[in-house]
Design a protein around this motif. Structure first.
Motif, PDB file in Angstrom:
ATOM      1  N   UNK A   4       0.825  -1.208   0.000  1.00 30.21           N
ATOM      2  CA  UNK A   4       0.000   0.000   0.000  1.00 30.21           C
ATOM      3  C   UNK A   4       0.862   1.262   0.000  1.00 30.21           C
ATOM      4  N   UNK A   5       1.944   1.215   0.724  1.00 36.40           N
ATOM      5  CA  UNK A   5       2.853   2.356   0.755  1.00 36.40           C
ATOM      6  C   UNK A   5       3.468   2.573  -0.622  1.00 36.40           C
ATOM      7  N   UNK A   6       3.845   1.462  -1.289  1.00 34.95           N
ATOM      8  CA  UNK A   6       4.394   1.572  -2.640  1.00 34.95           C
ATOM      9  C   UNK A   6       3.381   2.194  -3.605  1.00 34.95           C
ATOM     10  N   UNK A   7       2.146   1.759  -3.484  1.00 34.04           N
ATOM     11  CA  UNK A   7       1.097   2.286  -4.358  1.00 34.04           C
ATOM     12  C   UNK A   7       0.931   3.787  -4.151  1.00 34.04           C
ATOM     13  N   UNK A 116      -1.585  -1.250 -15.467  1.00 37.23           N
ATOM     14  CA  UNK A 116      -0.682  -2.376 -15.686  1.00 37.23           C
ATOM     15  C   UNK A 116       0.777  -1.953 -15.534  1.00 37.23           C
ATOM     16  N   UNK A 117       1.097  -0.748 -15.991  1.00 32.10           N
ATOM     17  CA  UNK A 117       2.467  -0.259 -15.789  1.00 32.10           C
ATOM     18  C   UNK A 117       2.777  -0.094 -14.307  1.00 32.10           C
ATOM     19  N   UNK A 118       1.826   0.443 -13.548  1.00 31.56           N
ATOM     20  CA  UNK A 118       2.028   0.576 -12.112  1.00 31.56           C
ATOM     21  C   UNK A 118       2.181  -0.773 -11.431  1.00 31.56           C
ATOM     22  N   UNK A 119       1.358  -1.736 -11.854  1.00 31.80           N
ATOM     23  CA  UNK A 119       1.447  -3.091 -11.302  1.00 31.80           C
ATOM     24  C   UNK A 119       2.799  -3.706 -11.618  1.00 31.80           C
ATOM     25  N   UNK A 120       3.245  -3.525 -12.862  1.00 35.21           N
ATOM     26  CA  UNK A 120       4.538  -4.075 -13.267  1.00 35.21           C
ATOM     27  C   UNK A 120       5.674  -3.466 -12.454  1.00 35.21           C
ATOM     28  N   UNK A 121       5.607  -2.170 -12.215  1.00 32.74           N
ATOM     29  CA  UNK A 121       6.675  -1.518 -11.439  1.00 32.74           C
ATOM     30  C   UNK A 121       6.742  -2.068 -10.017  1.00 32.74           C
ATOM     31  N   UNK A 122       5.587  -2.188  -9.384  1.00 33.46           N
ATOM     32  CA  UNK A 122       5.568  -2.685  -8.003  1.00 33.46           C
ATOM     33  C   UNK A 122       6.034  -4.139  -7.928  1.00 33.46           C
ATOM     34  N   UNK A 123       5.567  -4.969  -8.856  1.00 30.36           N
ATOM     35  CA  UNK A 123       5.964  -6.374  -8.837  1.00 30.36           C
ATOM     36  C   UNK A 123       7.447  -6.539  -9.160  1.00 30.36           C
ATOM     37  N   UNK A 124       7.995  -5.643  -9.959  1.00 29.57           N
ATOM     38  CA  UNK A 124       9.447  -5.678 -10.211  1.00 29.57           C
ATOM     39  C   UNK A 124      10.209  -5.434  -8.920  1.00 29.57           C
ATOM     40  N   UNK A 125       9.717  -4.506  -8.110  1.00 33.14           N
ATOM     41  CA  UNK A 125      10.362  -4.223  -6.825  1.00 33.14           C
ATOM     42  C   UNK A 125      10.193  -5.378  -5.838  1.00 33.14           C
TER      43      UNK A 125
END
Length: 317
Positions: A4-7, A116-125
């Motif tokens: 949630x903090x990442x989002x 989807x770009x936001x999801x990809x960024x978070x999952x990469x981290x």
């Protein structure tokens, strides 16, 4: 890691991406700049990806540590978003409205891509914490030729093999922060159709010498709605929409030809096929009653979306 903090940290960036994509819409099979924008962000996030898949599609991947469903295979899930805009003139007056005349992201694909770009960024981290792989599909030409099918044929579900695919579609009528889904029938199958009514032209002062294709077409259009009200059970919904009609060249001439087009929607393929059969029969028979002829063509689009049971708990292992 606190997701949630990442989002919250990237939330404004994702809004900015959405607005950038919204301001620069492109039609199906022409998503050149859209593809470049997505690729630039994926590079910025350090995410491995391939471009020009089935046209201008993109496939990206984040590789986790691996979740053994068997001794040979890691679990892989795909997440999908569509890319193309619609041939609609935007009149919203927002500061990020479309800069391209006659083209607009009116179906939410700009939001889908940004999410989807936001999801990809978070999952990469989070990749070191993932129990499997995640592939990201940016689908071109969803509104026309069916980019998903083209991407599948190009191999997007292989290397590694994808076990399940998820996606979302925004719904303005749904309260913010809520997600809606159900088991069973969710979204309708669709088939586009075009009907040409051929009559016989003559001067408007002597209508008895011709066959009025506009009058015949009007009756066909009205009769088509009886398919919904009288041929389908009230518990088995369907929709027939007429979206365009064109006929005639001058106000005092009986039109020789009238063309109209629309779309059929049904929650299963059997009902869709039955509706197609009835559309053809009703159109040809009604036109014949006026002395005209009807030519009916169909273009099948997507099948119905039916969610069956799936062991999503495996994603959490």
């Amino acid at each position: 890691m606190d997701v949630r903090k990442q989002i919250n940290e990237i939330f404004q960036e994702i809004i900015d991406i959405r607005r950038k994509l919204h301001a620069n819409p492109e039609l199906s099979e022409k998503e050149i700049q859209t593809s470049k924008i997505i690729s630039q962000y994926l590079k910025q996030y350090g995410i491995e990806h391939e471009t020009e898949i089935a046209g201008h599609g993109i496939v990206a991947i984040v590789k986790g540590k691996g979740n053994h469903l068997t001794d040979q295979k890691y679990f892989t899930i795909g997440i999908r978003a569509d890319m193309d805009a619609l041939p609609i003139e935007e009149k919203t007056a927002v500061f990020f409205q479309s800069r391209t005349a006659g083209i607009m992201h009116a179906c939410g694909h700009d939001i889908h891509m940004a999410v989807l770009l936001g999801t990809a960024r978070i999952l990469k981290e989070l990749e070191k914490e993932l129990s499997g792989n995640v592939k990201f599909f940016f689908e071109p030409a969803e509104e026309t030729i069916g980019g998903a099918k083209q991407m599948i044929e190009a191999g997007c579900l292989t290397k590694p093999e994808v076990d399940a695919v998820i996606g979302l579609h925004i719904a303005p009528e749904l309260e913010e922060g809520k997600v809606q889904f159900r088991k069973g029938k969710m979204n309708a199958a669709s088939t586009e159709f075009e009907i040409t009514i051929q009559g016989e032209a003559c001067h408007g002062a002597h209508p008895e010498k011709g066959i009025d294709s506009i009058v015949a077409a009007s009756s066909v259009i009205g009769a088509l709605q009886s398919i919904i009200t009288r041929n389908l059970s009230p518990t088995n919904p369907g929709v027939i929409t007429i979206g365009q009609i064109h006929g005639g060249n001058k106000n005092n001439v009986i039109a020789k030809e009238t063309v109209f087009s629309g779309i059929i929607r049904a929650l299963d393929n059997h009902t869709r096929d039955y509706m197609k059969e009835r559309v053809k029969t009703v159109s040809e028979s009604m036109a014949e009653a006026f002395g005209a002829k009807a030519e009916v063509t169909f273009t099948d689009s997507y099948p119905a979306l039916v969610r069956k049971s799936f062991p999503f708990w495996k994603l959490l292992r």
